[in-house]
Design an enzyme around this catalytic site. Structure first.
Site, PDB file in Angstrom:
ATOM      1  N   CYS A 108       0.895  -1.236  -0.062  1.00  0.00           N
ATOM      2  CA  CYS A 108       0.082   0.020  -0.129  1.00  0.00           C
ATOM      3  C   CYS A 108       0.774   1.235  -0.051  1.00  0.00           C
ATOM      4  CB  CYS A 108      -1.075  -0.154   1.255  1.00  0.00           C
ATOM      5  SG  CYS A 108      -1.877  -1.565   1.314  1.00  0.00           S
ATOM      6  N   HIS A 242      -3.348   7.113   3.448  1.00  0.00           N
ATOM      7  CA  HIS A 242      -3.768   5.576   2.919  1.00  0.00           C
ATOM      8  C   HIS A 242      -5.128   5.372   3.548  1.00  0.00           C
ATOM      9  CE1 HIS A 242      -4.156   1.778   1.429  1.00  0.00           C
ATOM     10  NE2 HIS A 242      -3.585   1.043   2.742  1.00  0.00           N
ATOM     11  N   ASN A 272     -10.482   0.060   0.726  1.00  0.00           N
ATOM     12  CA  ASN A 272      -9.013   0.217   0.790  1.00  0.00           C
ATOM     13  C   ASN A 272      -8.762  -0.374  -0.610  1.00  0.00           C
ATOM     14  OD1 ASN A 272      -6.157  -0.281   0.999  1.00  0.00           O
ATOM     15  ND2 ASN A 272      -6.507  -1.473   2.975  1.00  0.00           N
TER      16      ASN A 272
END
Ligand code: ACO
Length: 315
Positions: A108, A242, A272
């Site tokens: 990520c 994030h 996500n």
């Protein structure tokens, strides 16, 4: 360098929490308070490379740059249908560029790692114009029978075009091997010589460990950069973090003592999307006119590895 254009693309299929509860023992009442997610965009008949190419074209258009002017393409991706060639080479063909291409897998945190690679190449005098594309389909990594993992993710692509400038003020990268906390294993082609047992294992996650790492790493990375630049948390206009979980974002807000308005989010509607989440959020803020020239932006991301990265830049 300086970010001069952004773009993003999402799959058309929207899956709500209620839709998940049709085939999983879960509910909006469980998912929303723990994650902040209401729905997510999920790949169905699209190909990830088409989303990546679309995001890249929008970023080039936004930058007013032609693909032929690019000196380097960096693509952040954990998984897609191709093992080889690289996704960056596929994007290169799709947009009509001819420069060198590189894929990275930094989970990520891929956008921040890509920024660092671009900046390092720029400072070495090797490139002037760089395209970063983060394209991810984590919904193809999870078991859709595992309610503790599949409800968290969504797919998408985000892109940014960088060119000459001194707007990136600092980047901090970190990695701390903890390979049993968040991982997926896939089997490779058999050969006559392989005798060990191999097994496909969909994405596994120790959620509470990830949560604690995420808050500590993101808060620590941002604080490290602020201290190094002689800045205070108050000096930052926008924290683009994030988009994994609203509660993680809230904990970082609390650590930094900063108001919620400085933390735009899209986890509610996107879930996500791994490394794509930061550049998608950046693009949405850019297109909504939230980012003004001269604004100070802190970006931060964390993920499997464990790995993390943060950057402070001026818009
Ligand atoms: N629906 C209903 N119940 C569920 C679900 C679900 N979707 N998922 C788990 N549960 C149940 C569990 O089975 C457990 O039941 P039990 O008590 O009967 O055993 C109970 O809920 C509590 O489970 P926990 O895992 O302890 O729940 P927790 O409060 O820790 O919340 C969560 C889980 C939301 C995943 C949290 O740990 C978290 O947000 N962690 C961070 C995850 C994350 O951000 N990951 C991605 C970051 S890295 C990257 O971006 C790739």
């Amino acid at each position: 360098m300086k970010i001069i254009g952004t773009g993003s693309a999402l799959p058309s299929k929207i899956v709500t929490n209620d839709m998940l509860s049709e085939f999983l023992d879960t509910s909006d009442a469980w998912i929303y308070p723990r994650t902040g997610i209401r729905h997510r965009h999920v790949i169905s008949d699209e190909k990830l490379e088409d989303l990546a190419i679309s995001a890249a074209k929008k970023a080039l258009d936004n930058a007013g740059m032609k693909a032929e002017e690019l000196d380097f393409i960096i693509c952040s991706n954990v998984v897609n249908e191709y093992v080889t060639p690289s996704l960056s080479c596929i994007i290169q063909g799709g947009i009509g560029a001819s420069c060198p291409c590189l894929d990275i897998n930094c989970a990520c945190a891929g956008f921040i790692y890509a920024l660092d690679i671009a900046e390092t190449h720029y400072q070495a005098g090797k490139v002037k114009n760089v395209l970063i594309v983060c394209a991810e389909e984590p919904t193809r990594m999870t078991s859709w029978k595992d309610r503790s993992v599949c409800v968290l993710f969504g797919d998408g692509a985000g892109a940014a075009v960088l060119s000459e400038g001194d707007n990136i003020k600092g980047i901090k990268l970190s990695a701390a091997s903890a390979t049993d906390k968040l991982y997926q294993i896939r089997t490779l082609e058999p050969t006559p010589y392989v005798t060990k047992e191999e097994q496909d294992i969909p994405l596994q996650m120790k959620g509470q460990d990830v949560f604690k790492f995420a808050v500590k790493a993101s808060s620590g990375d941002i604080k490290y950069l602020l201290d190094g630049l002689g800045m205070k948390a108050d000096d930052i206009d926008h924290y683009l973090l994030h988009q994994a979980n609203k509660r993680i974002i809230k904990s970082i807000e609390d650590f930094l003592g900063q108001p919620e308005e400085k933390f735009p989010t899209n986890v509610e509607t996107h879930g996500n999307s791994s490394s794509a989440s930061c550049p998608i959020l950046l693009d949405e803020c850019n297109r909504k006119g939230i980012l003004k020239k001269g604004d100070k932006i802190a970006m931060s991301a964390f993920g499997a590895g464990f790995i993390s990265g943060a950057a402070i830049m001026e818009w």
